[in-house]
Design a protein around this motif. Structure first.
Motif, short mmCIF file in Angstrom:
data_model
loop_
_atom_site.label_atom_id
_atom_site.label_comp_id
_atom_site.label_asym_id
_atom_site.label_seq_id
_atom_site.Cartn_x
_atom_site.Cartn_y
_atom_site.Cartn_z
N ARG A 41 0.85 -1.19 0.00
CA ARG A 41 0.00 0.00 0.00
C ARG A 41 0.88 1.24 0.00
NH1 ARG A 41 -4.49 1.65 4.55
NH2 ARG A 41 -5.10 3.62 3.58
N CYS A 42 0.46 2.27 -0.69
CA CYS A 42 1.20 3.53 -0.76
C CYS A 42 1.46 4.08 0.64
CB CYS A 42 0.43 4.55 -1.59
SG CYS A 42 1.26 6.15 -1.77
N HIS A 43 2.66 4.52 0.86
CA HIS A 43 3.08 5.03 2.17
C HIS A 43 2.55 6.43 2.46
CE1 HIS A 43 5.64 6.14 5.52
NE2 HIS A 43 5.83 7.26 4.89
N CYS A 44 2.19 7.18 1.46
CA CYS A 44 1.86 8.60 1.62
C CYS A 44 0.81 8.80 2.72
CB CYS A 44 1.35 9.18 0.31
SG CYS A 44 1.12 10.97 0.37
N THR A 45 1.13 9.72 3.61
CA THR A 45 0.21 10.08 4.67
C THR A 45 -0.21 11.53 4.48
OG1 THR A 45 2.07 10.62 6.10
CG2 THR A 45 1.12 8.43 6.34
N GLY A 89 -0.06 16.71 -0.80
CA GLY A 89 -1.04 17.78 -0.97
C GLY A 89 -2.45 17.32 -0.67
N SER A 90 -2.69 16.02 -0.72
CA SER A 90 -3.98 15.47 -0.33
C SER A 90 -3.91 15.12 1.14
CB SER A 90 -4.29 14.21 -1.13
OG SER A 90 -5.42 13.56 -0.60
N HIS A 100 -5.78 12.84 2.43
CA HIS A 100 -6.20 11.45 2.54
C HIS A 100 -7.14 11.28 3.74
CE1 HIS A 100 -3.43 10.39 -0.63
NE2 HIS A 100 -2.37 10.75 0.09
N SER A 101 -7.98 12.28 3.94
CA SER A 101 -8.85 12.30 5.13
C SER A 101 -9.95 11.24 5.08
CB SER A 101 -9.47 13.68 5.31
OG SER A 101 -10.21 14.05 4.17
N LYS A 102 -10.30 10.78 3.92
CA LYS A 102 -11.36 9.77 3.82
C LYS A 102 -10.84 8.35 4.01
CE LYS A 102 -14.15 12.57 0.72
NZ LYS A 102 -14.75 12.68 -0.61
N THR A 103 -9.51 8.21 4.10
CA THR A 103 -8.92 6.88 4.20
C THR A 103 -7.95 6.78 5.38
OG1 THR A 103 -7.21 7.52 2.62
CG2 THR A 103 -9.16 6.39 1.74
N GLY A 104 -8.27 7.40 6.47
CA GLY A 104 -7.44 7.29 7.67
C GLY A 104 -6.09 7.96 7.55
N LEU A 105 -6.01 9.03 6.78
CA LEU A 105 -4.79 9.81 6.58
C LEU A 105 -3.68 9.04 5.89
CD1 LEU A 105 -4.66 11.84 9.90
CD2 LEU A 105 -5.72 12.47 7.74
N ARG A 106 -4.01 7.99 5.17
CA ARG A 106 -3.03 7.26 4.37
C ARG A 106 -3.63 6.98 3.00
NH1 ARG A 106 -0.07 1.49 5.58
NH2 ARG A 106 1.24 1.53 3.73
N CYS A 107 -2.81 7.12 1.98
CA CYS A 107 -3.27 6.89 0.61
C CYS A 107 -3.85 5.48 0.49
CB CYS A 107 -2.10 7.07 -0.35
SG CYS A 107 -2.54 6.76 -2.08
N PRO A 108 -4.98 5.33 -0.18
CA PRO A 108 -5.60 4.02 -0.29
C PRO A 108 -5.06 3.16 -1.44
CG PRO A 108 -7.01 5.65 -1.29
CD PRO A 108 -5.84 6.40 -0.69
N CYS A 143 1.09 10.12 -5.86
CA CYS A 143 1.56 10.68 -4.58
C CYS A 143 3.05 10.97 -4.65
CB CYS A 143 1.27 9.72 -3.43
SG CYS A 143 -0.45 9.68 -2.90
N TYR A 144 3.82 10.07 -5.24
CA TYR A 144 5.27 10.26 -5.31
C TYR A 144 5.61 11.52 -6.09
CZ TYR A 144 10.13 9.69 -6.58
OH TYR A 144 11.47 9.91 -6.78
N THR A 145 4.99 11.69 -7.25
CA THR A 145 5.28 12.86 -8.07
C THR A 145 4.90 14.14 -7.35
OG1 THR A 145 4.95 11.56 -10.08
CG2 THR A 145 4.81 13.96 -10.29
N ALA A 146 3.71 14.18 -6.77
CA ALA A 146 3.26 15.39 -6.08
C ALA A 146 4.10 15.67 -4.84
CB ALA A 146 1.78 15.24 -5.70
N ALA A 147 4.40 14.64 -4.04
CA ALA A 147 5.18 14.84 -2.82
C ALA A 147 6.61 15.25 -3.15
CB ALA A 147 5.17 13.57 -1.98
N ARG A 148 7.19 14.66 -4.19
CA ARG A 148 8.56 15.03 -4.60
C ARG A 148 8.60 16.46 -5.10
NH1 ARG A 148 12.15 11.83 -9.02
NH2 ARG A 148 11.47 13.46 -10.41
N ASN A 149 7.63 16.86 -5.88
CA ASN A 149 7.58 18.25 -6.36
C ASN A 149 7.45 19.22 -5.19
OD1 ASN A 149 7.82 17.42 -9.00
ND2 ASN A 149 5.65 17.57 -9.45
N ARG A 150 6.60 18.89 -4.22
CA ARG A 150 6.45 19.75 -3.04
C ARG A 150 7.75 19.83 -2.24
NH1 ARG A 150 0.69 19.81 -0.41
NH2 ARG A 150 2.01 20.65 1.21
#
Length: 124
Positions: free
Chosen positions: A32-36, A41-42, A44-52, A97-104
């Motif tokens: 599962r994606c690690h992004c929290t 930028g998301s 992930h509030s609908k999925t327990g603060l972790r990417c689904p 998530c990786y692309t967006a988080a890396r850009n941020r």
């Protein structure tokens, strides 16, 4: 189960290189994606603060199957530095998530450098 049914073990698609390293990272993340919340930028509030996003399952926006990548936890690293990282410094990421988080992360690093390298003695 009838005599004609065959059950196959679940097989995940894998990258063509560094498969052992990739498997270790994916197993630690339970595929599962690690992004929290907040990294990409998301919230992930609908999925327990972790990417689904889960590897080899349909993307939540209907964009085909998700293929997770093993990438650094420190997204500010260069690609050359990232290649040499040990498994404990890697995480599972879905491509969006990786692309967006890396850009941020890179924008934040650039802003920090801009502030540090700014002209001295000025207010603005």
């Amino acid at each position: 189960m009838s005599a004609f049914e065959v059950t196959q073990p679940e097989i995940h698609t894998r990258p063509i290189a560094q498969t052992e390293l990739w498997e270790l990272v994916m197993e630690a993340a339970d595929y599962r994606c690690h992004c929290t919340g907040g990294l990409c930028g998301s919230q992930h509030s609908k999925t327990g603060l972790r990417c689904p996003a889960v590897h080899d399952q349909t993307h939540r926006k209907g964009k085909g199957l998700v293929r997770l990548v093993a990438a650094p936890a420190d997204l500010g690293l260069s690609d050359l530095a990232a290649v040499e990282l040990p498994v404990d410094q890697l995480q599972a990421w879905c491509p969006s998530c990786y692309t967006a988080a890396r850009n941020r992360a890179r924008e934040a690093d650039a802003n920090a450098r801009r502030i540090a390298d700014g002209p001295e003695g000025t207010l603005f």
